[in-house]
Design an enzyme around this catalytic site. Structure first.
Site, PDB file in Angstrom:
ATOM      1  N   HIS A 253     -20.308 -52.449 -18.004  1.00  0.00           N
ATOM      2  CA  HIS A 253     -21.230 -51.784 -18.938  1.00  0.00           C
ATOM      3  C   HIS A 253     -22.604 -52.464 -18.918  1.00  0.00           C
ATOM      4  CE1 HIS A 253     -17.894 -49.406 -20.483  1.00  0.00           C
ATOM      5  NE2 HIS A 253     -17.203 -50.511 -20.709  1.00  0.00           N
TER       6      HIS A 253
ATOM      7  N   GLU B 128     -15.732 -48.921 -14.929  1.00  0.00           N
ATOM      8  CA  GLU B 128     -16.210 -47.697 -15.570  1.00  0.00           C
ATOM      9  C   GLU B 128     -17.012 -46.774 -14.666  1.00  0.00           C
ATOM     10  OE1 GLU B 128     -19.518 -50.683 -16.349  1.00  0.00           O
ATOM     11  OE2 GLU B 128     -17.324 -50.720 -16.318  1.00  0.00           O
TER      12      GLU B 128
ATOM     13  N   VAL C 202     -17.789 -44.453 -30.417  1.00  0.00           N
ATOM     14  CA  VAL C 202     -16.949 -44.894 -29.306  1.00  0.00           C
ATOM     15  C   VAL C 202     -17.799 -45.219 -28.075  1.00  0.00           C
ATOM     16  CG1 VAL C 202     -14.883 -44.344 -27.960  1.00  0.00           C
ATOM     17  CG2 VAL C 202     -15.143 -43.398 -30.237  1.00  0.00           C
ATOM     18  N   ALA C 203     -19.059 -44.803 -28.089  1.00  0.00           N
ATOM     19  CA  ALA C 203     -19.964 -45.059 -26.966  1.00  0.00           C
ATOM     20  C   ALA C 203     -20.690 -46.395 -27.091  1.00  0.00           C
ATOM     21  CB  ALA C 203     -20.992 -43.929 -26.859  1.00  0.00           C
TER      22      ALA C 203
ATOM     23  N   ARG D 117      -6.341 -57.946 -24.906  1.00  0.00           N
ATOM     24  CA  ARG D 117      -5.829 -57.414 -23.634  1.00  0.00           C
ATOM     25  C   ARG D 117      -5.882 -58.498 -22.548  1.00  0.00           C
ATOM     26  NH1 ARG D 117      -9.704 -52.264 -23.305  1.00  0.00           N
ATOM     27  NH2 ARG D 117     -11.059 -53.777 -24.341  1.00  0.00           N
TER      28      ARG D 117
ATOM     29  N   TYR E  16     -14.453 -54.291 -16.401  1.00  0.00           N
ATOM     30  CA  TYR E  16     -15.468 -53.469 -17.063  1.00  0.00           C
ATOM     31  C   TYR E  16     -16.752 -54.295 -17.167  1.00  0.00           C
ATOM     32  CZ  TYR E  16     -11.921 -50.112 -18.630  1.00  0.00           C
ATOM     33  OH  TYR E  16     -10.933 -49.162 -18.672  1.00  0.00           O
TER      34      TYR E  16
ATOM     35  N   ASP F  24     -20.056 -49.374 -26.205  1.00  0.00           N
ATOM     36  CA  ASP F  24     -20.105 -50.215 -25.003  1.00  0.00           C
ATOM     37  C   ASP F  24     -21.318 -49.889 -24.134  1.00  0.00           C
ATOM     38  OD1 ASP F  24     -18.033 -52.087 -25.061  1.00  0.00           O
ATOM     39  OD2 ASP F  24     -16.540 -50.606 -24.465  1.00  0.00           O
TER      40      ASP F  24
ATOM     41  N   ASN G 191     -14.732 -53.083 -28.492  1.00  0.00           N
ATOM     42  CA  ASN G 191     -13.503 -53.119 -27.679  1.00  0.00           C
ATOM     43  C   ASN G 191     -12.358 -52.532 -28.506  1.00  0.00           C
ATOM     44  OD1 ASN G 191     -13.578 -55.370 -29.413  1.00  0.00           O
ATOM     45  ND2 ASN G 191     -12.180 -56.538 -28.133  1.00  0.00           N
ATOM     46  N   MET G 192     -12.538 -51.290 -28.916  1.00  0.00           N
ATOM     47  CA  MET G 192     -11.539 -50.632 -29.760  1.00  0.00           C
ATOM     48  C   MET G 192     -10.119 -50.719 -29.204  1.00  0.00           C
ATOM     49  SD  MET G 192     -13.553 -47.252 -31.180  1.00  0.00           S
ATOM     50  CE  MET G 192     -12.019 -46.521 -31.747  1.00  0.00           C
TER      51      MET G 192
ATOM     52  N   LYS H 194     -12.746 -57.241 -20.100  1.00  0.00           N
ATOM     53  CA  LYS H 194     -14.109 -57.092 -20.612  1.00  0.00           C
ATOM     54  C   LYS H 194     -15.113 -57.799 -19.704  1.00  0.00           C
ATOM     55  CE  LYS H 194     -15.237 -55.187 -23.626  1.00  0.00           C
ATOM     56  NZ  LYS H 194     -15.616 -53.745 -23.627  1.00  0.00           N
TER      57      LYS H 194
END
Length: 372
Positions: A96, A118, A267-268, A15, A94, A270, A300-301, A75
């Site tokens: 995190h 986020e 999926v959590a 991305r 992001y 991060d 980073n799906m 990211k």
């Protein structure tokens, strides 16, 4: 303002923080946009598209960081990038931070101001800059889980939708928010038998009203999770506590109750992951096995579908990016309390409570910071 967008360097991250459309909007607002050469290649945006939008191409990330007043990324900055941040510089990406003390300490040491996608909120209590990537990750989760379930990848060899005379896969989705809802829709659409767990009764009522019959719902509790795990072919972890570390909802001891070759999709990850046995993986090496259970924990799906993800993220971040550039971060945050919720770090001070609690670091009120 000089707005810089470097190329993402996290492994298999394709991305980019700004689309050519976002660059053009910023230029139209009177700002200078600096793009590292090749930054958009992974998402299908060539340097020429940025030049046509009025941006300037720079040869290296070092030039971008050294020149820009605001850095816009996707990211969290990697260790080498964090060394290039400077006092007074604005970072918008992001972060995190809760499970990442090293990054947090480096950002504090840099003296920069860091606003995390986020933790920006909206009038409905949602997370508008996380939502588009949550939608993408939610829709990807059953897809990558189905791939992991294939026998050649270590899974049980179960087809999501089954075939006539053979039952479909049993999928449990823990968390009924944006990720969980999209994951459940796709898994059910693939023909799986799906159960969504959540601790909000209003949310469960909403899911039942809107998707009634498409999938089952249940009130999330340790007892119900233990009951469902032995039957599950796939468990998708979709829980989120904004800005904080994810709770551990499946322990290692519970893996022994699961079928050999069953799949966990976290999926959590991060935010540290919601399975005790989770650790972050990459698209290059996405899965691993613990006690016979396969784990897919790519951090980073959405990067796997970089063009879709970049455009979706750019649509959401553009208004906030323009506000920060037009007004400066202090005035923009003073005018918009939801943007202020995104402030995590300023001038060596941590300004987000959940991160401070997770890492044992003192926190200064963001309201106090913008008045200082």
């Amino acid at each position: 303002m000089k707005i810089g967008c470097p190329k993402e360097i996290k492994p298999q991250e394709f991305r980019v923080g700004m689309t050519p459309n976002a660059a053009q909007e910023a230029v139209n607002h009177g700002h200078e946009v600096l793009i590292e050469t090749g930054a958009g290649d992974g998402s299908g945006f060539a340097d020429d598209a940025y030049i046509a939008a009025g941006a300037r191409i720079l040869g290296t990330a070092e030039e971008v960081f050294a020149t820009a007043d605001m850095i816009v990324k996707v990211k969290e900055p990697q260790a080498g990038e964090r060394k290039m941040l400077r006092e007074g510089q604005l970072l918008f990406t992001y972060l995190h931070l809760a499970p990442d003390e090293a990054q947090t300490r480096d950002l504090l040491a840099s003296g920069c101001t860091a606003i995390a996608y986020e933790t920006v909120t909206d009038d409905n209590g949602g997370l508008p800059l996380l939502a588009p990537m949550s939608e993408v990750a939610g829709r990807l989760a059953p897809q990558v889980g189905a791939w992991t379930l294939q026998k050649a990848n270590g899974g049980r060899g179960v087809l999501m939708g089954g075939v006539p005379g053979v039952p479909p896969a049993n999928v449990v989705v823990i968390g009924g928010g944006v990720v969980g809802t999209h994951a459940a829709r796709i898994a059910a659409g693939m023909g799986a038998e799906v159960t969504v767990l959540d601790r909000s009764l209003p949310r469960l009522r909403y899911l039942d009203d809107v998707f009634g019959g498409t999938f089952k719902t249940g009130y999330s509790s340790s007892g119900l999770v233990e009951e469902l795990l032995p039957r599950a072919d796939m468990v998708i972890g979709a829980v989120l506590i904004p800005g904080a570390a994810a709770p551990k909802l499946v322990t290692r001891a519970q893996l022994s109750s699961m079928k050999p070759g069953a799949t966990l999709v976290d999926v959590a990850i991060d935010q540290g992951g919601c399975f005790e046995t989770s650790h972050a993986t990459t698209h290059q090496d996405p899965i691993y096995e613990v006690d016979g259970v396969m784990h897919y924990c790519v951090a980073n799906m959405p990067g796997a579908v970089a063009r879709t993800s970049t455009i979706a993220l750019g649509n959401a971040t553009m208004p906030f990016m323009l506000a920060l550039a037009d007004k400066g971060w202090k005035q923009a945050c003073a005018d918009d309390p939801h943007l202020l919720e995104g402030l995590n770090v300023h001038a060596g001070q941590l300004t987000y409570y959940a991160v401070g609690k997770a890492l044992g670091i003192d926190v200064v009120s963001p309201q106090k910071v913008i008045k200082g």
